[in-house]
Write an enzyme that holds these catalytic residues in place. Sequence first.
Site, PDB file in Angstrom:
ATOM      1  N   TYR A 277      64.658  -1.596 -80.169  1.00  0.00           N
ATOM      2  CA  TYR A 277      63.507  -0.722 -79.983  1.00  0.00           C
ATOM      3  C   TYR A 277      62.380  -1.488 -79.276  1.00  0.00           C
ATOM      4  O   TYR A 277      61.793  -1.001 -78.303  1.00  0.00           O
ATOM      5  CB  TYR A 277      63.016  -0.193 -81.329  1.00  0.00           C
ATOM      6  CG  TYR A 277      61.847   0.753 -81.209  1.00  0.00           C
ATOM      7  CD1 TYR A 277      62.029   2.060 -80.754  1.00  0.00           C
ATOM      8  CD2 TYR A 277      60.556   0.351 -81.536  1.00  0.00           C
ATOM      9  CE1 TYR A 277      60.965   2.940 -80.629  1.00  0.00           C
ATOM     10  CE2 TYR A 277      59.484   1.219 -81.424  1.00  0.00           C
ATOM     11  CZ  TYR A 277      59.691   2.519 -80.965  1.00  0.00           C
ATOM     12  OH  TYR A 277      58.622   3.375 -80.832  1.00  0.00           O
TER      13      TYR A 277
ATOM     14  N   ASP B   7      65.739  17.275 -70.878  1.00  0.00           N
ATOM     15  CA  ASP B   7      66.424  16.186 -71.576  1.00  0.00           C
ATOM     16  C   ASP B   7      66.252  14.945 -70.717  1.00  0.00           C
ATOM     17  O   ASP B   7      66.724  14.914 -69.571  1.00  0.00           O
ATOM     18  CB  ASP B   7      67.909  16.531 -71.757  1.00  0.00           C
ATOM     19  CG  ASP B   7      68.682  15.464 -72.530  1.00  0.00           C
ATOM     20  OD1 ASP B   7      68.154  14.338 -72.702  1.00  0.00           O
ATOM     21  OD2 ASP B   7      69.818  15.750 -72.945  1.00  0.00           O
TER      22      ASP B   7
ATOM     23  N   LYS C 208      60.732  -0.547 -75.415  1.00  0.00           N
ATOM     24  CA  LYS C 208      59.312  -0.281 -75.218  1.00  0.00           C
ATOM     25  C   LYS C 208      58.639  -1.397 -74.414  1.00  0.00           C
ATOM     26  O   LYS C 208      57.726  -1.141 -73.621  1.00  0.00           O
ATOM     27  CB  LYS C 208      58.629  -0.100 -76.574  1.00  0.00           C
ATOM     28  CG  LYS C 208      59.062   1.160 -77.314  1.00  0.00           C
ATOM     29  CD  LYS C 208      58.745   2.419 -76.522  1.00  0.00           C
ATOM     30  CE  LYS C 208      58.986   3.687 -77.328  1.00  0.00           C
ATOM     31  NZ  LYS C 208      58.590   4.905 -76.600  1.00  0.00           N
TER      32      LYS C 208
ATOM     33  N   SER D  21      54.731   1.160 -77.356  1.00  0.00           N
ATOM     34  CA  SER D  21      54.587   0.881 -78.783  1.00  0.00           C
ATOM     35  C   SER D  21      54.018  -0.514 -78.954  1.00  0.00           C
ATOM     36  O   SER D  21      54.287  -1.417 -78.148  1.00  0.00           O
ATOM     37  CB  SER D  21      55.953   0.961 -79.479  1.00  0.00           C
ATOM     38  OG  SER D  21      55.868   0.522 -80.824  1.00  0.00           O
TER      39      SER D  21
END
Length: 269
Positions: free
Chosen positions: A144, A52, A148, A131
């Site tokens: 997000y 994890d 990234k 990304s």
Amino acid sequence: MDRKVILITGGSSGIGKAIGTFLTSKGYKVYGTTRNPHNHPDFDAFELIQLDVKDVESIQRAVSEVVSKEGRLDVLINNAGKGITGPIEETPHEEILDVFDTNFHGPVHVMKAVLPQMRQQGGGAIINVTSIAGYMGLPFRGFYSATKGALGLITEALRMETKDFGISITNVAPGDFATNIAAGRYHAPVLQGSPYEDKYAQTVDSINDDVNSAGDPIKVAEAVYKIINQKRPKVHNPVGAFMQKFSLVLKNILPDKLYEKLLLNHYKL
């Protein structure tokens, strides 16, 4: 040297599974990670171990398990991540912290765990899956993009800090690919009466349409395979449809306000 030993975080599905399956077919020894291997009893593409990225102890255990079994760890592919959408003003702060823990702090902890082993064995490679969204602030996907983008910058810094250790550190930046990321993405609720209600709902529909019509994640796997086999891979390796990659060229050459207008037009905002 024997076949390379590869550790892929978030390997049980999506891009991680595609990468692991492809690299296994090329003769590499692949270990994928998942938070709960018991949830994947029929998984047989490659070996899954528990990890994890929000639990530092589980990271250390997983790295130790691989090194104990194989005697080395040649490549880390930092792939585990999650999506998030929402107006910046209305996204619950606990969700902001959670996505940073998963997409940024987690990968940093994994890199910290593997670097001593790679330094001791005289080399290795770290590939961070960022990304294309990390190169720009996207409306209703700002957090997000921020996670990234931060991971991409850390990649740049770490390359310079570790340049004398024989460790290759780079990133691969996917665009939209057909994976199950939408199912695990956190969506801030569309609040009735919110000033963002209509535009946010419209943008979420557009994002989901993009994922549903996206390309095969095998393209990302092929890009990772190419990076692993290059002596001097590029720092940034975008992978996606032509217009997604071309958007990065435009980002670098267009005035900021003109580029912003293109994004607004794309999302019909």
